[in-house]
Design a protein around this motif. Structure first.
Motif, mmCIF file in Angstrom:
data_model
loop_
_atom_site.group_PDB
_atom_site.id
_atom_site.type_symbol
_atom_site.label_atom_id
_atom_site.label_comp_id
_atom_site.label_asym_id
_atom_site.label_seq_id
_atom_site.Cartn_x
_atom_site.Cartn_y
_atom_site.Cartn_z
ATOM 1 N N LEU A 1 0.917 4.188 10.543
ATOM 2 C CA LEU A 1 1.046 5.604 10.153
ATOM 3 C C LEU A 1 0.869 6.534 11.351
ATOM 4 C CD1 LEU A 1 -0.891 5.641 6.754
ATOM 5 C CD2 LEU A 1 1.576 5.926 7.082
ATOM 6 N N MET A 2 -0.045 6.211 12.246
ATOM 7 C CA MET A 2 -0.253 7.048 13.437
ATOM 8 C C MET A 2 0.820 6.777 14.487
ATOM 9 S SD MET A 2 -2.821 9.107 12.927
ATOM 10 C CE MET A 2 -2.160 9.233 11.249
ATOM 11 N N TYR B 1 -11.712 10.327 8.026
ATOM 12 C CA TYR B 1 -12.267 10.414 6.666
ATOM 13 C C TYR B 1 -11.158 10.299 5.625
ATOM 14 C CZ TYR B 1 -13.282 13.302 2.523
ATOM 15 O OH TYR B 1 -13.367 13.788 1.247
ATOM 16 N N LYS B 2 -10.079 11.030 5.855
ATOM 17 C CA LYS B 2 -9.017 11.072 4.855
ATOM 18 C C LYS B 2 -8.189 9.783 4.861
ATOM 19 C CE LYS B 2 -6.502 12.991 1.672
ATOM 20 N NZ LYS B 2 -6.995 12.912 0.286
ATOM 21 N N LEU B 3 -7.924 9.248 6.053
ATOM 22 C CA LEU B 3 -7.213 7.961 6.116
ATOM 23 C C LEU B 3 -8.015 6.890 5.396
ATOM 24 C CD1 LEU B 3 -5.802 7.838 9.779
ATOM 25 C CD2 LEU B 3 -4.483 8.020 7.657
ATOM 26 N N ASP C 1 -14.667 17.951 14.288
ATOM 27 C CA ASP C 1 -14.519 17.719 12.854
ATOM 28 C C ASP C 1 -13.078 17.415 12.462
ATOM 29 O OD1 ASP C 1 -17.130 17.806 12.022
ATOM 30 O OD2 ASP C 1 -17.111 19.925 11.477
ATOM 31 N N VAL C 2 -12.124 17.848 13.273
ATOM 32 C CA VAL C 2 -10.725 17.531 12.963
ATOM 33 C C VAL C 2 -10.514 16.024 13.092
ATOM 34 C CG1 VAL C 2 -8.326 17.782 13.715
ATOM 35 C CG2 VAL C 2 -9.804 19.795 13.574
ATOM 36 N N LEU D 1 7.108 8.670 7.286
ATOM 37 C CA LEU D 1 5.767 8.222 7.667
ATOM 38 C C LEU D 1 5.814 7.124 8.741
ATOM 39 C CD1 LEU D 1 3.979 8.157 4.188
ATOM 40 C CD2 LEU D 1 3.520 9.727 6.083
ATOM 41 N N MET D 2 6.777 6.221 8.631
ATOM 42 C CA MET D 2 6.900 5.149 9.637
ATOM 43 C C MET D 2 7.575 5.670 10.898
ATOM 44 S SD MET D 2 5.448 2.379 8.484
ATOM 45 C CE MET D 2 4.219 3.515 7.807
ATOM 46 N N LYS E 1 0.831 -1.206 0.000
ATOM 47 C CA LYS E 1 0.000 0.000 0.000
ATOM 48 C C LYS E 1 0.872 1.266 0.000
ATOM 49 C CE LYS E 1 -3.861 2.273 0.201
ATOM 50 N NZ LYS E 1 -4.565 2.510 -1.068
ATOM 51 N N ILE F 1 -2.238 -0.847 8.507
ATOM 52 C CA ILE F 1 -1.471 0.212 7.844
ATOM 53 C C ILE F 1 -1.703 1.553 8.535
ATOM 54 C CG2 ILE F 1 -1.164 1.452 5.659
ATOM 55 C CD1 ILE F 1 -2.231 -1.250 4.326
ATOM 56 N N ILE G 1 -3.967 16.613 9.503
ATOM 57 C CA ILE G 1 -3.706 15.231 9.100
ATOM 58 C C ILE G 1 -2.211 15.010 8.867
ATOM 59 C CG2 ILE G 1 -4.176 13.503 7.308
ATOM 60 C CD1 ILE G 1 -6.889 15.145 6.859
ATOM 61 N N LYS H 1 -10.289 7.366 3.017
ATOM 62 C CA LYS H 1 -10.378 7.646 1.582
ATOM 63 C C LYS H 1 -9.136 7.116 0.860
ATOM 64 C CE LYS H 1 -11.207 11.469 -1.640
ATOM 65 N NZ LYS H 1 -11.486 12.912 -1.764
ATOM 66 N N GLU H 2 -7.970 7.309 1.491
ATOM 67 C CA GLU H 2 -6.719 6.897 0.852
ATOM 68 C C GLU H 2 -6.389 5.430 1.117
ATOM 69 O OE1 GLU H 2 -5.357 8.953 -1.285
ATOM 70 O OE2 GLU H 2 -6.915 10.395 -0.722
ATOM 71 N N ILE H 3 -6.837 4.934 2.274
ATOM 72 C CA ILE H 3 -6.536 3.551 2.662
ATOM 73 C C ILE H 3 -7.857 2.856 2.996
ATOM 74 C CG2 ILE H 3 -5.150 2.080 4.214
ATOM 75 C CD1 ILE H 3 -3.492 4.718 4.801
ATOM 76 N N PRO H 4 -8.655 2.555 1.952
ATOM 77 C CA PRO H 4 -9.979 1.950 2.189
ATOM 78 C C PRO H 4 -9.857 0.529 2.728
ATOM 79 C CG PRO H 4 -9.492 2.021 -0.163
ATOM 80 C CD PRO H 4 -8.367 2.748 0.519
ATOM 81 N N ARG I 1 -12.807 13.788 12.886
ATOM 82 C CA ARG I 1 -13.605 13.202 11.807
ATOM 83 C C ARG I 1 -12.841 13.245 10.479
ATOM 84 N NH1 ARG I 1 -19.239 16.213 10.401
ATOM 85 N NH2 ARG I 1 -20.028 14.784 8.799
ATOM 86 N N ASP I 2 -12.161 14.366 10.221
ATOM 87 C CA ASP I 2 -11.412 14.522 8.967
ATOM 88 C C ASP I 2 -10.204 13.594 8.910
ATOM 89 O OD1 ASP I 2 -13.061 16.406 7.767
ATOM 90 O OD2 ASP I 2 -11.984 18.113 8.614
ATOM 91 N N ILE I 3 -9.562 13.380 10.037
ATOM 92 C CA ILE I 3 -8.414 12.453 10.067
ATOM 93 C C ILE I 3 -8.883 11.060 9.650
ATOM 94 C CG2 ILE I 3 -6.748 11.290 11.586
ATOM 95 C CD1 ILE I 3 -6.568 13.947 13.196
#
Lengths: 133, 133, 133
Positions: free
Chosen positions: B90-91, B63-65, B56-57, A90-91, A64, B86, C86, B67-70, B59-61
């Motif tokens: 990343l976090m 949402y975006k994770l 919403d912050v 990122l890691m 990914k 994954i 993000i 969207k990119e990593i479904p 929520r956006d984190i």
């Protein structure tokens, strides 16, 4: 009390289980409890924790990352490894793991992984045992 | 001096504010200043710091994770949660926060968040107060 | 033993080399070896390690983060900086670097970078020297 371990990687991208290096550093120390600080002194390799049971998890992490951050993507850096620099950030470059009674405090499925993104190469991991006893 | 806290998550993906757990660990300790080490012993959940004002912050984190990593993206791991592994890497699996005069050294808008990526589940966070006084 | 440094950023997105701040904190301390803990008390800026030789590496990190996480992407947060929140969580809010003989233990090409994602602004970095001697 600061150890440097060699890690030989065999592919351009590879997750190498180095949990035993952290455990050995703890075992060799005079301490019962503390934090093991594990550091990657490179800029195209990182370090993470993840599942140590199904190797497909490690494969999916690399798959990914590579799909979203391919080797070629109009980068400016001319060495052909800009993707590796980005993936490493990122890691992350360090992981800290607690130890108690001379054992790493890790979840059942957690292992410590060296993340090669621009191999194969001979790499290094620096491990320091920080005593808390 | 090592505490394990339970965190109940209610959705597949959720950011749970656990700042109070770090603060409580400091309050219960005998120490004035040091580092609070917060560790997630799972492989499909992580931990991060981010804004504690507008939900919403958070929520956006997510949402975006997502969207990119479904959840489904031709992964090899057969359990249907490769995306969670994954996202967790990343976090990250640990956060360290300084404390002085028994208060966490955080920015005005910063909170500490448990990052659930494969819930709902009962999870754990391990917190150790490392004294520096 | 906890220092707060100001960092002036000049663009919306910028990687600022702050390796010297960590080195100065070590130099000013009474300690020979330990860990330098570097913390960003913001929610739209992070901190990472990466290559200090070719500035194109820093440029590529920002370029790629921006390509995948653009400023506008149907986020819910209304301040126009959801992307910055993000990106900050992806880079992280703290870095720890060992020091020995009063020198940072970094790889040849490694530098410490403040990651501005919602500038230009006056920012802060908190640095604490944790002695291990």
């Amino acid at each position: 009390m600061m150890d440097t371990f060699k890690v030989e990687t065999r592919r351009r991208e590879e997750l190498v289980d180095i949990t035993h290096l952290a455990q050995e550093a703890v075992a060799r120390s005079d301490h019962i409890s503390g934090v093991v600080f594990c550091f990657v002194p490179h800029t195209t390799a990182g370090i993470t924790i993840n599942e140590n049971a199904d190797p497909d998890v490690q494969r999916d992490i690399l798959y990914k990352l590579n799909k979203e951050i391919p080797q070629n993507d109009n980068y400016h850096h001319s060495e052909g490894n800009a993707d590796a620099h980005i993936k490493a950030s990122l890691m992350g470059f360090s992981q800290q793991i607690l130890f108690e009674n001379k054992h790493l405090v890790l979840g059942t499925w957690q292992g410590l992984y060296f993340c090669e993104f621009d191999g194969p190469r001979q790499r290094r991991v620096i491990i320091k045992v920080i005593p808390l006893d």
